[in-house]
Design an enzyme around this catalytic site. Structure first.
Site, PDB file in Angstrom:
ATOM      1  N   GLY A   1      13.478  -1.894   1.060  1.00 57.38           N
ATOM      2  CA  GLY A   1      12.453  -0.874   1.878  1.00 57.38           C
ATOM      3  C   GLY A   1      11.668  -2.082   2.910  1.00 57.38           C
ATOM      4  O   GLY A   1      11.433  -3.007   2.642  1.00 57.38           O
TER       5      GLY A   1
ATOM      6  N   GLN B   1       4.741  -4.119   8.139  1.00 53.51           N
ATOM      7  CA  GLN B   1       5.034  -5.503   7.831  1.00 53.51           C
ATOM      8  C   GLN B   1       5.497  -6.422   8.759  1.00 53.51           C
ATOM      9  O   GLN B   1       5.694  -7.775   8.683  1.00 53.51           O
ATOM     10  CB  GLN B   1       6.314  -5.326   6.366  1.00 53.51           C
ATOM     11  CG  GLN B   1       5.607  -4.652   5.501  1.00 53.51           C
ATOM     12  CD  GLN B   1       6.648  -4.610   4.378  1.00 53.51           C
ATOM     13  OE1 GLN B   1       7.530  -3.535   4.164  1.00 53.51           O
ATOM     14  NE2 GLN B   1       6.617  -5.462   3.372  1.00 53.51           N
TER      15      GLN B   1
ATOM     16  N   CYS C   1       7.538  -7.116  -3.213  1.00 49.52           N
ATOM     17  CA  CYS C   1       7.177  -6.991  -1.833  1.00 49.52           C
ATOM     18  C   CYS C   1       7.314  -7.825  -1.188  1.00 49.52           C
ATOM     19  O   CYS C   1       7.092  -9.139  -1.377  1.00 49.52           O
ATOM     20  CB  CYS C   1       5.749  -6.479  -1.638  1.00 49.52           C
ATOM     21  SG  CYS C   1       5.204  -6.086   0.023  1.00 49.52           S
ATOM     22  N   LEU C   2       8.228  -7.670   0.081  1.00 44.19           N
ATOM     23  CA  LEU C   2       8.787  -8.972   1.298  1.00 44.19           C
ATOM     24  C   LEU C   2       7.497  -9.662   1.638  1.00 44.19           C
ATOM     25  O   LEU C   2       7.668 -10.500   2.168  1.00 44.19           O
ATOM     26  CB  LEU C   2       9.458  -8.349   2.269  1.00 44.19           C
ATOM     27  CG  LEU C   2      10.751  -7.595   1.654  1.00 44.19           C
ATOM     28  CD1 LEU C   2      11.600  -7.039   2.749  1.00 44.19           C
ATOM     29  CD2 LEU C   2      11.732  -8.776   0.790  1.00 44.19           C
TER      30      LEU C   2
ATOM     31  N   HIS D   1       5.752   3.245  -2.315  1.00 43.33           N
ATOM     32  CA  HIS D   1       5.291   1.812  -1.834  1.00 43.33           C
ATOM     33  C   HIS D   1       5.419   1.746  -0.596  1.00 43.33           C
ATOM     34  O   HIS D   1       4.272   1.135   0.133  1.00 43.33           O
ATOM     35  CB  HIS D   1       6.517   0.863  -2.526  1.00 43.33           C
ATOM     36  CG  HIS D   1       6.212  -0.765  -2.137  1.00 43.33           C
ATOM     37  ND1 HIS D   1       5.995  -1.681  -3.398  1.00 43.33           N
ATOM     38  CD2 HIS D   1       6.326  -1.285  -1.210  1.00 43.33           C
ATOM     39  CE1 HIS D   1       5.769  -2.831  -2.652  1.00 43.33           C
ATOM     40  NE2 HIS D   1       5.912  -2.774  -1.192  1.00 43.33           N
ATOM     41  N   GLU D   2       6.393   2.057   0.373  1.00 43.67           N
ATOM     42  CA  GLU D   2       6.520   1.825   2.024  1.00 43.67           C
ATOM     43  C   GLU D   2       5.202   2.865   2.572  1.00 43.67           C
ATOM     44  O   GLU D   2       4.685   2.577   3.679  1.00 43.67           O
ATOM     45  CB  GLU D   2       7.714   2.491   2.458  1.00 43.67           C
ATOM     46  CG  GLU D   2       8.856   1.668   1.770  1.00 43.67           C
ATOM     47  CD  GLU D   2       8.822  -0.077   1.662  1.00 43.67           C
ATOM     48  OE1 GLU D   2       7.939  -0.491   2.570  1.00 43.67           O
ATOM     49  OE2 GLU D   2       9.450  -0.528   0.895  1.00 43.67           O
TER      50      GLU D   2
ATOM     51  N   HIS E   1       2.052   0.905   2.750  1.00 43.71           N
ATOM     52  CA  HIS E   1       2.287   0.150   3.497  1.00 43.71           C
ATOM     53  C   HIS E   1       1.459   0.839   4.825  1.00 43.71           C
ATOM     54  O   HIS E   1       0.604   0.144   5.549  1.00 43.71           O
ATOM     55  CB  HIS E   1       3.331  -0.626   3.994  1.00 43.71           C
ATOM     56  CG  HIS E   1       3.735  -1.663   3.110  1.00 43.71           C
ATOM     57  ND1 HIS E   1       2.839  -2.580   2.979  1.00 43.71           N
ATOM     58  CD2 HIS E   1       4.781  -1.855   2.293  1.00 43.71           C
ATOM     59  CE1 HIS E   1       3.613  -3.775   2.066  1.00 43.71           C
ATOM     60  NE2 HIS E   1       4.638  -2.922   1.426  1.00 43.71           N
TER      61      HIS E   1
HETATM   62  O1  K1U Z   1       8.256  -3.074   1.079  1.00 44.88           O
HETATM   63  C1  K1U Z   1       8.602  -4.141   0.755  1.00 44.88           C
HETATM   64  O2  K1U Z   1       8.032  -5.144   1.040  1.00 44.88           O
HETATM   65  C2  K1U Z   1       9.841  -4.161   0.123  1.00 44.88           C
HETATM   66  C3  K1U Z   1      10.274  -4.040  -1.115  1.00 44.88           C
HETATM   67  C4  K1U Z   1      10.176  -2.686  -1.669  1.00 44.88           C
HETATM   68  C5  K1U Z   1      10.114  -2.341  -3.013  1.00 44.88           C
HETATM   69  C6  K1U Z   1      10.812  -2.942  -3.985  1.00 44.88           C
HETATM   70  C7  K1U Z   1      10.616  -2.479  -5.464  1.00 44.88           C
HETATM   71  C8  K1U Z   1       9.914  -1.577  -5.789  1.00 44.88           C
HETATM   72  C9  K1U Z   1       9.218  -1.036  -4.781  1.00 44.88           C
HETATM   73  C10 K1U Z   1       9.464  -1.225  -3.676  1.00 44.88           C
HETATM   74  C11 K1U Z   1      11.487  -4.979  -1.791  1.00 44.88           C
HETATM   75  O3  K1U Z   1      12.380  -4.692  -1.172  1.00 44.88           O
HETATM   76  S1  K1U Z   1      11.197  -6.395  -2.553  1.00 44.88           S
HETATM   77  C12 K1U Z   1      12.841  -6.913  -2.862  1.00 44.88           C
HETATM   78  C13 K1U Z   1      13.616  -6.028  -3.851  1.00 44.88           C
HETATM   79  O4  K1U Z   1      13.121  -5.330  -4.478  1.00 44.88           O
HETATM   80  C14 K1U Z   1      15.249  -6.413  -3.744  1.00 44.88           C
HETATM   81  C15 K1U Z   1      15.525  -7.651  -3.191  1.00 44.88           C
HETATM   82  C16 K1U Z   1      17.082  -7.809  -3.180  1.00 44.88           C
HETATM   83  C17 K1U Z   1      17.783  -6.911  -3.682  1.00 44.88           C
HETATM   84  C18 K1U Z   1      17.466  -5.837  -4.440  1.00 44.88           C
HETATM   85  C19 K1U Z   1      16.030  -5.666  -4.494  1.00 44.88           C
HETATM   86 ZN    ZN Z   2       5.771  -3.950   0.416  1.00 38.87          ZN
END
Ligand code: K1U
Ligand code: ZN
Length: 184
Positions: A46, A51, A92-93, A134-135, A138
């Site tokens: 997401g 972001q 979270c990225l 979560h998004e 943000h």
């Molecule tokens: O909002 C963001 O920064 C993105 C975040 C979203 C999220 C992940 C997990 C729970 C709630 C919200 C991410 O994508 S973190 C990376 C991640 O979860 C992932 C990375 C590679 C493959 C699969 C998942």
């Molecule tokens: Zn995030």
């Protein structure tokens, strides 16, 4: 299409409140396309426009393994949440390397516009429900670490600031080496 840099916590720009989108034009489609490229390259499931320093109400989500089920939510609103709650590990990225448990409603109903401006409703559960919440946070300027203890948050802040300083030092060193090579 372009990969955009992702803001990193504790960057204060992550706390800006996103504004509603009023025009559904090619600039919006280009922004969605850049966000999708950024999301798939990261990789993540997401991304909120906030972001990438675009403070408008736009989020994208793709929880598929094949990265071919992109969902686009413009001006999203959660219109219903279940009484039942679930605790799920979130990442979270904008907070690389940190995964921790957050408790949220297990199911949600979201109302949003698609990229063409058409209104739709979606009911979600499991990872999709977690990711939508979560998004949406943000867009309100909330980063998930704000649900963790002060102690954990301070440790995360200190570590990420240290990593940023080390990265800057490394980049400066590379520039100095390149300049030296040019003068030889
Ligand atoms: O909002 C963001 O920064 C993105 C975040 C979203 C999220 C992940 C997990 C729970 C709630 C919200 C991410 O994508 S973190 C990376 C991640 O979860 C992932 C990375 C590679 C493959 C699969 C998942
Ligand atoms: Zn995030």
């Amino acid at each position: 299409m372009a990969i955009r840099p992702i803001l990193r916590y504790p960057d204060q720009r992550l706390h800006q409140i996103a504004k509603p989108i009023t025009v559904f034009d090619t600039a919006l489609k280009e922004l969605v396309s850049d966000m999708a490229e950024t999301l798939y390259a990261a990789p993540g499931i997401g991304l909120a426009a906030s972001q990438i320093d675009q403070h408008v109400q736009l989020i994208i989500i793709d929880i598929s393994k094949a990265q071919n089920e992109l969902l686009v939510f413009v001006n999203p609103e959660i219109v219903w949440t279940s009484e039942e709650k679930t605790t799920c590990d979130e990442g979270c990225l904008s907070v690389p390397g940190v995964y921790d448990g957050v408790t949220r409603p297990s199911r949600v109903k979201v109302r949003a516009h698609d990229v063409e401006g058409k209104l739709f409703d979606l009911e979600a559960q499991g990872l999709l429900a977690v990711c939508i919440q979560h998004e949406l946070d943000h867009l309100k300027g909330i980063v998930f670490v704000e649900y963790l203890s002060q102690l954990k948050r301070n440790r995360i802040k200190t570590r990420l600031l240290k990593e940023e300083r080390e990265q800057q030092k490394h980049e400066k060193k590379l520039v100095a080496q390149a300049m030296k090579r040019r003068t030889l």
